[in-house]
Design a protein around this motif. Structure first.
Motif, PDB file in Angstrom:
ATOM      1  N   MET A 181      -2.188  -5.090  -4.521  1.00  0.00           N
ATOM      2  CA  MET A 181      -2.031  -6.243  -3.628  1.00  0.00           C
ATOM      3  C   MET A 181      -1.414  -5.783  -2.295  1.00  0.00           C
ATOM      4  O   MET A 181      -0.728  -4.772  -2.228  1.00  0.00           O
ATOM      5  CB  MET A 181      -1.132  -7.296  -4.281  1.00  0.00           C
ATOM      6  CG  MET A 181      -1.665  -7.804  -5.614  1.00  0.00           C
ATOM      7  SD  MET A 181      -3.260  -8.631  -5.427  1.00  0.00           S
ATOM      8  CE  MET A 181      -3.629  -9.007  -7.142  1.00  0.00           C
ATOM      9  N   ILE A 195       0.921  -5.378   0.930  1.00  0.00           N
ATOM     10  CA  ILE A 195       2.367  -5.400   1.139  1.00  0.00           C
ATOM     11  C   ILE A 195       2.710  -6.381   2.259  1.00  0.00           C
ATOM     12  O   ILE A 195       3.734  -7.057   2.216  1.00  0.00           O
ATOM     13  CB  ILE A 195       2.880  -3.993   1.476  1.00  0.00           C
ATOM     14  CG1 ILE A 195       2.576  -3.043   0.311  1.00  0.00           C
ATOM     15  CG2 ILE A 195       4.366  -4.013   1.772  1.00  0.00           C
ATOM     16  CD1 ILE A 195       2.997  -1.630   0.580  1.00  0.00           C
ATOM     17  N   TYR A 196       1.835  -6.448   3.266  1.00  0.00           N
ATOM     18  CA  TYR A 196       2.059  -7.326   4.409  1.00  0.00           C
ATOM     19  C   TYR A 196       1.094  -8.502   4.329  1.00  0.00           C
ATOM     20  O   TYR A 196      -0.031  -8.377   3.863  1.00  0.00           O
ATOM     21  CB  TYR A 196       1.863  -6.565   5.717  1.00  0.00           C
ATOM     22  CG  TYR A 196       2.761  -5.362   5.848  1.00  0.00           C
ATOM     23  CD1 TYR A 196       4.092  -5.513   6.198  1.00  0.00           C
ATOM     24  CD2 TYR A 196       2.277  -4.082   5.599  1.00  0.00           C
ATOM     25  CE1 TYR A 196       4.921  -4.414   6.317  1.00  0.00           C
ATOM     26  CE2 TYR A 196       3.092  -2.974   5.705  1.00  0.00           C
ATOM     27  CZ  TYR A 196       4.419  -3.146   6.066  1.00  0.00           C
ATOM     28  OH  TYR A 196       5.231  -2.065   6.176  1.00  0.00           O
ATOM     29  N   ARG A 197       1.542  -9.646   4.852  1.00  0.00           N
ATOM     30  CA  ARG A 197       0.722 -10.860   4.786  1.00  0.00           C
ATOM     31  C   ARG A 197       1.007 -11.700   6.029  1.00  0.00           C
ATOM     32  O   ARG A 197       2.108 -11.701   6.575  1.00  0.00           O
ATOM     33  CB  ARG A 197       1.043 -11.641   3.516  1.00  0.00           C
ATOM     34  CG  ARG A 197       0.054 -12.739   3.191  1.00  0.00           C
ATOM     35  CD  ARG A 197       0.302 -13.260   1.775  1.00  0.00           C
ATOM     36  NE  ARG A 197      -0.071 -12.261   0.783  1.00  0.00           N
ATOM     37  CZ  ARG A 197       0.741 -11.847  -0.198  1.00  0.00           C
ATOM     38  NH1 ARG A 197       1.947 -12.340  -0.298  1.00  0.00           N
ATOM     39  NH2 ARG A 197       0.333 -10.964  -1.067  1.00  0.00           N
ATOM     40  N   SER A 248       5.026 -15.173  -0.068  1.00  0.00           N
ATOM     41  CA  SER A 248       5.482 -13.782   0.003  1.00  0.00           C
ATOM     42  C   SER A 248       5.460 -13.072  -1.350  1.00  0.00           C
ATOM     43  O   SER A 248       5.967 -11.955  -1.464  1.00  0.00           O
ATOM     44  CB  SER A 248       6.905 -13.732   0.574  1.00  0.00           C
ATOM     45  OG  SER A 248       7.801 -14.482  -0.239  1.00  0.00           O
ATOM     46  N   ARG A 249       4.876 -13.686  -2.367  1.00  0.00           N
ATOM     47  CA  ARG A 249       4.836 -13.042  -3.684  1.00  0.00           C
ATOM     48  C   ARG A 249       3.891 -11.845  -3.661  1.00  0.00           C
ATOM     49  O   ARG A 249       2.792 -11.890  -3.116  1.00  0.00           O
ATOM     50  CB  ARG A 249       4.389 -14.037  -4.755  1.00  0.00           C
ATOM     51  CG  ARG A 249       5.470 -15.020  -5.151  1.00  0.00           C
ATOM     52  CD  ARG A 249       5.054 -15.787  -6.388  1.00  0.00           C
ATOM     53  NE  ARG A 249       4.941 -14.934  -7.555  1.00  0.00           N
ATOM     54  CZ  ARG A 249       5.951 -14.601  -8.350  1.00  0.00           C
ATOM     55  NH1 ARG A 249       7.165 -15.042  -8.080  1.00  0.00           N
ATOM     56  NH2 ARG A 249       5.756 -13.836  -9.399  1.00  0.00           N
ATOM     57  N   ARG A 250       4.329 -10.778  -4.314  1.00  0.00           N
ATOM     58  CA  ARG A 250       3.531  -9.549  -4.336  1.00  0.00           C
ATOM     59  C   ARG A 250       2.261  -9.720  -5.169  1.00  0.00           C
ATOM     60  O   ARG A 250       1.230  -9.097  -4.893  1.00  0.00           O
ATOM     61  CB  ARG A 250       4.388  -8.407  -4.908  1.00  0.00           C
ATOM     62  CG  ARG A 250       3.696  -7.047  -4.936  1.00  0.00           C
ATOM     63  CD  ARG A 250       3.496  -6.509  -3.550  1.00  0.00           C
ATOM     64  NE  ARG A 250       2.783  -5.251  -3.556  1.00  0.00           N
ATOM     65  CZ  ARG A 250       3.366  -4.060  -3.665  1.00  0.00           C
ATOM     66  NH1 ARG A 250       4.689  -3.989  -3.781  1.00  0.00           N
ATOM     67  NH2 ARG A 250       2.657  -2.949  -3.639  1.00  0.00           N
ATOM     68  N   ASP A 251       2.298 -10.585  -6.200  1.00  0.00           N
ATOM     69  CA  ASP A 251       1.141 -10.736  -7.085  1.00  0.00           C
ATOM     70  C   ASP A 251       0.172 -11.817  -6.608  1.00  0.00           C
ATOM     71  O   ASP A 251      -0.748 -12.177  -7.337  1.00  0.00           O
ATOM     72  CB  ASP A 251       1.589 -11.061  -8.511  1.00  0.00           C
ATOM     73  CG  ASP A 251       2.522 -12.269  -8.568  1.00  0.00           C
ATOM     74  OD1 ASP A 251       2.961 -12.727  -7.503  1.00  0.00           O
ATOM     75  OD2 ASP A 251       2.823 -12.742  -9.673  1.00  0.00           O
TER      76      ASP A 251
END
Length: 343
Positions: A1, A3-5, A33-36
């Motif tokens: 997934m 790292i940045y969004r 901001s969830r990594r999954d």
């Protein structure tokens, strides 16, 4: 997934976001901001598990009348009630419908990698809706290369009719399940706040026993409710309802206009002939016609590009009238008295 969004800086201008409570805004940022969180804006989790993650934060627990985990759980239901997220309490799936609008894929290769998302999402109606919604956003972008890169599962979900939105009865079912869970949570909290009853035999019961000591007639368990619900039948494919020579429907014409089709009637007849000759059946023939429009648009662009390349071929090298003769070179050179070329 990733790292940045991306998070749009204009989020504070959104009416729904401004009306959220402080806990609701924190819950919203926590989900984004969830990594999954999958690239299409969905991830597998329950509201309860997300709330439990907040209970260990002693700083956040200060200043609240109740534990922050409980306040966070109510905030998640607040997001759901405002339509910012969709939640399936049976499959434990959370989906952000507008995620792709603000995190559009950078290139077709990113879209092609979406097939890895399927392994992380549970099989349920909300997953089908997320796949179809993602396909709809790609279609509306009118980027053919992105559409061609879509995994077949996404296109199939869209063709089955999920692209127009969840069936109305299914949305009501999910909303009812969420409401039942929220009411059950509030009921337990209210019982905890009450003093234990002094009726004979209840003084020595534990707190857990008191929570579930109410008459069965007052509440119905969620399991019983789900069992009583009739299973939704999936839509079946239908034979082509059109015949050769039929005029193209008006809503089909509007689809053709979106893709600048020169002769919509001819393309409509082509779809009918294809279905009749190959025995092809679809659930949604309007969606099928949209696919025909996209393919026709691609072929037209391919012809234009090939014609442009042939017209813009490199010009022939310059050749003077009469060719490169000896006289031509003598005119361009200087000689001395002995007839030698001066360099």
């Amino acid at each position: 997934m990733a790292i940045y969004r991306k998070i749009d800086c204009r989020i504070s201008n959104d009416k729904k976001f401004r009306e959220l409570s402080v806990e609701g805004k924190l819950a919203w940022y926590t989900i984004l901001s969830r990594r999954d969180l999958a690239p299409i804006g969905a991830f597998k989790a329950s509201f309860e598990s997300l709330a439990i993650e907040q209970r260990g934060n002693e700083y956040l627990n200060k200043g609240f009348d109740k534990a922050f985990g409980e306040a966070f759980l109510e905030a998640l239901y607040e997001l759901s009630s405002k339509g910012l997220i969709k939640y399936d309490p049976e499959a434990f799936l959370i989906y952000v419908p507008n995620f792709l609008r603000f995190n559009f894929p950078e290139n077709p290769n990113v879209v092609k990698s979406w097939n890895s998302v399927l392994d992380s999402l549970p099989e349920c109606e909300l997953t089908n809706y997320a796949l179809a919604k993602s396909t709809e956003i790609i279609l509306n972008s009118q980027k053919d290369s992105f559409f061609k890169a879509l995994p077949k599962e996404f296109v199939e979900a869209f063709e089955k009719g999920y692209g127009k939105g969840f069936p109305e009865d299914l949305w009501k079912g999910l909303a009812k399940q969420e409401q039942e869970q929220e009411q059950e949570h509030i009921r337990k909290e209210n019982i905890k706040e009450k003093n234990p009853p002094t009726t004979s035999g209840l003084e020595n019961q534990s707190e857990d026993e008191l929570l579930f000591s109410e008459p069965e007639s007052q509440t119905v368990s969620k399991t019983e409710t789900v069992e009583k619900k009739a299973k939704r039948k999936s839509k079946a494919k239908q034979p082509c309802p059109f015949n050769d020579g039929d005029a193209i429907p008006e809503d089909f014409v509007k689809v053709a206009e979106q893709y600048h089709i020169a002769n919509p009637q001819q393309l409509f007849q082509k779809m009918i002939s294809y279905c009749k000759s190959n025995g092809k059946e679809y659930v949604d023939y309007k969606a099928a016609f949209r696919t025909f429009c996209i393919q026709d648009q691609e072929r037209s662009r391919g012809k234009q590009n090939s014609g442009t390349n042939s017209n813009n071929s490199a010009p022939m090298p310059y050749e003077p009238p009469g060719g490169f003769t000896e006289d031509y070179y003598r005119k361009g050179c200087k000689f001395d008295d002995k007839g030698n070329i001066l360099l």
